[in-house]
Design a protein around this motif. Structure first.
Motif, short mmCIF file in Angstrom:
data_model
loop_
_atom_site.label_atom_id
_atom_site.label_comp_id
_atom_site.label_asym_id
_atom_site.label_seq_id
_atom_site.Cartn_x
_atom_site.Cartn_y
_atom_site.Cartn_z
N GLY A 24 1.07 -1.23 0.36
CA GLY A 24 -0.05 0.19 -0.11
C GLY A 24 1.40 1.08 0.41
N GLN A 35 -5.60 8.20 -3.78
CA GLN A 35 -6.07 8.48 -2.52
C GLN A 35 -6.32 9.53 -2.58
N ARG A 69 -18.21 -5.35 1.02
CA ARG A 69 -17.10 -4.82 1.97
C ARG A 69 -18.05 -4.49 2.91
N GLY A 100 -4.41 0.75 1.45
CA GLY A 100 -5.25 0.54 0.20
C GLY A 100 -5.93 0.99 -0.44
N ALA A 101 -6.18 2.25 -0.70
CA ALA A 101 -6.68 3.02 -1.67
C ALA A 101 -6.37 2.88 -2.58
N THR A 103 -4.36 0.41 -2.80
CA THR A 103 -3.84 -0.89 -3.48
C THR A 103 -5.25 -0.99 -4.54
N SER A 104 -6.45 -0.39 -3.86
CA SER A 104 -7.62 -0.68 -4.22
C SER A 104 -7.41 -0.37 -5.75
N ASN A 273 -12.77 -4.12 4.35
CA ASN A 273 -12.53 -2.82 3.21
C ASN A 273 -12.02 -4.00 1.88
N SER A 275 -9.16 -3.74 0.68
CA SER A 275 -8.50 -3.61 -0.35
C SER A 275 -6.42 -4.65 -0.64
N SER A 300 -11.14 3.34 -5.43
CA SER A 300 -10.50 3.66 -4.08
C SER A 300 -11.48 4.37 -3.14
N VAL A 303 -12.77 1.96 -0.46
CA VAL A 303 -12.14 2.09 0.84
C VAL A 303 -12.54 2.18 2.38
#
Length: 514
Positions: A24, A35, A69, A100-101, A103-104, A273, A275, A300, A303
């Motif tokens: 992330g 993000q 989610r 993680g946003a 990564t998403s 979430n 992600s 994103s 998340v």
């Protein structure tokens, strides 16, 4: 049980926790913190309504994703994170959501780039198995990645079809039994009837159901939780201080479990979430958009909705009302490290924490409100799980899905078997113990996330090419259209057949309607 615990502990090792956080952070740096920079664009795109006969709108795809989610992870998952990781686990859930946003964005943009058309229904399908096998098929790595994609698909069919449903149905059954004394087997029987009606209707019915139920229930839950938190507003400064101090081991009561705070924050953060888990790209691929980065940005934001809004509401609700216990040794069998005294003796870790918290404000109504919330949250999550399992089943079968067997297609038979397995898993979850259900779910989530995060670290290039292309066109004042050939992305076959003026799919020689 011991075998499941051993498998879960191996999967959720410190190495995996660092992998999730490290990936992330890396994607955040490489995207220049997309993000943060693109939040206004995320909100704008979320409400845009492109769709076609093959694809759902961005908002519907977001709703499918949120259906997966926003579930028991936001209510029971937050409770378990606090119980076994202390209040500091909530902070690490926030960290996991922020990192993680990005990564998403990567995984969901890849899902859009390499989506395909289902040979049976004509609907869009996509996800990690698809981009793993298509992104570098022009290189020497193609055979190995194809096998890797097949492994992910098989794992996802098993995880989403049999391992994960039990977590959702168990929390729902426990909450309904606690609120209305309905036997868990009766909850299971009613659940499979409703679930069967929806999942047999296909992705469009799933999308229509999710786009109505998920936003309504999420907003209602957040408002109710905020009201409860507001009533206990004087406790909020102390709650924030406890969360931050215990997250870094500075709190005298929770300093000894800083490792548990990080582990449970990341574990329940990913569970909630999703992600990096590889589930989001399945919903992202179903959307009709003119550029893959559009859906990557929308996903994103999902998340943030899940963790920063819904999970935070639950966390502050539980902590501000004192409806929690913290156990040593990451087990309810361990010594109690903290107990504000609100919970009754013997209360099981899970949705009952949130029910007790609401009851301190809405006397007598807390148990029913959480039961109703979980009814809808868990039902939509189960539907999303099935959709993802079916998408990967289609990948495993490939063109063989059309093969005629006993008067029907192989794909049709396999789909019915999967539907039966998912319904059975949901029922079994209702009558299982919470520990059994969560162990199975953690194994499923962990296996998918391991495979997917390693995969997107290998295949990240096309996602960042798409991001640069999208931002370049936006600077020129254009509504970005995606041309994979122009940005040198290979394997995005579906995009190469699009109308060059609209970016939409062609229907009978014309661009699909918006």
């Amino acid at each position: 049980m011991e075998l499941l615990e051993s498998i879960s502990s191996v999967i959720w090792s410190n190495v995996f926790v660092y992998l999730c956080l490290g990936a992330g952070l890396y994607f955040s740096l490489r995207s220049r913190f997309v993000q943060l920079r693109q939040v206004p664009e995320m909100v704008r795109l979320m409400l845009k309504g492109e769709r076609s006969p093959s694809g759902v709108s961005s908002f519907q795809a977001l709703s499918i994703s949120l259906a997966g989610r926003v579930g028991t992870g936001n209510i029971a998952g937050v409770a378990t994170a606090i119980a076994f990781g202390g209040p500091g686990a909530l902070f690490w859930m926030w960290v996991m959501a922020f990192l993680g946003a990005s990564t998403s964005f990567v995984e969901c943009t890849l899902g859009q780039i390499y989506k395909v058309r289902d040979p049976l229904t004509g609907e869009y399908r996509g996800g990690p198995a698809y981009y793993l096998s298509r992104a570098y098929r022009h290189t020497r790595a193609a055979p190995a990645l194809k096998v890797y994609g097949m492994v992910f698909a098989i794992v996802t069919v098993i995880a989403m079809g049999t391992l994960l449903p039990g977590v959702q149905s168990n929390s729902m059954a426990v909450a309904m039994n606690n609120a209305w004394q309905i036997p868990t087997w009766a909850v299971g029987a009613g659940l499979i009837i409703v679930l069967a009606f929806i999942i047999i209707g296909g992705v469009k019915r799933i999308a229509n159901f999710a786009s109505v139920v998920v936003p309504f229930m999420a907003v209602l839950y957040i408002i109710a939780a905020l009201v409860a938190v507001f009533v206990n507003a004087d406790a909020i400064p102390g709650v924030i201080s406890t969360i931050i101090s215990s997250a870094f081991g500075a709190d005298a009561a929770f300093g000894a479990i800083i490792g548990s705070a990080v582990l449970w924050g990341v574990k329940r953060g990913i569970y909630s979430n999703e992600s990096g888990q590889g589930s989001g790209p399945h919903a992202a691929a179903a959307a009709e958009v003119s550029h893959p980065a559009k859906q990557g940005l929308v996903q994103s934001f999902a998340v943030y909705i899940d963790t920063l809004f819904v999970c935070s509401a639950t966390g502050f609700l539980i902590l501000s009302t004192g409806a929690y216990r913290v156990f040593e040794g990451e087990s309810a069998d361990g010594a109690v490290m903290a107990d504000p005294g609100v919970l009754d003796a013997g209360v099981e870790v899970g949705p009952t924490y949130s029910q007790a918290a609401f009851d301190t404000v809405f006397t007598g109504a807390g148990a029913s409100f959480i039961a109703i919330s979980l009814l809808f949250f868990c039902l939509t999550t189960l539907i999303a799980y099935y959709y993802m399992a079916e998408t990967n089943l289609r990948y495993v079968l490939g063109t063989a899905a059309k093969k005629a067997v006993a008067g029907t297609t192989l794909g049709g038979i396999a789909t019915r078997v999967l539907q039966a397995a998912a319904l059975a898993a949901a029922f079994i979850g209702c009558v299982s113990t919470a520990q059994e259900a969560w162990l199975a779910g953690d194994i499923g989530v962990g296996l998918m996330a391991w495979l997917n995060i390693v995969g997107i670290l290998l295949l990240q290039g096309p996602a960042f090419k798409a991001l640069r292309d999208y931002e370049r066109q936006k600077k020129q004042g254009l509504d970005p259209l995606f041309d994979p050939v122009a940005v040198r992305i290979v394997g995005a076959d579906l995009w190469e057949t699009r109308d060059p003026d609209t970016g939409m799919e062609r229907v009978s020689g014309a661009a699909a309607p918006k």
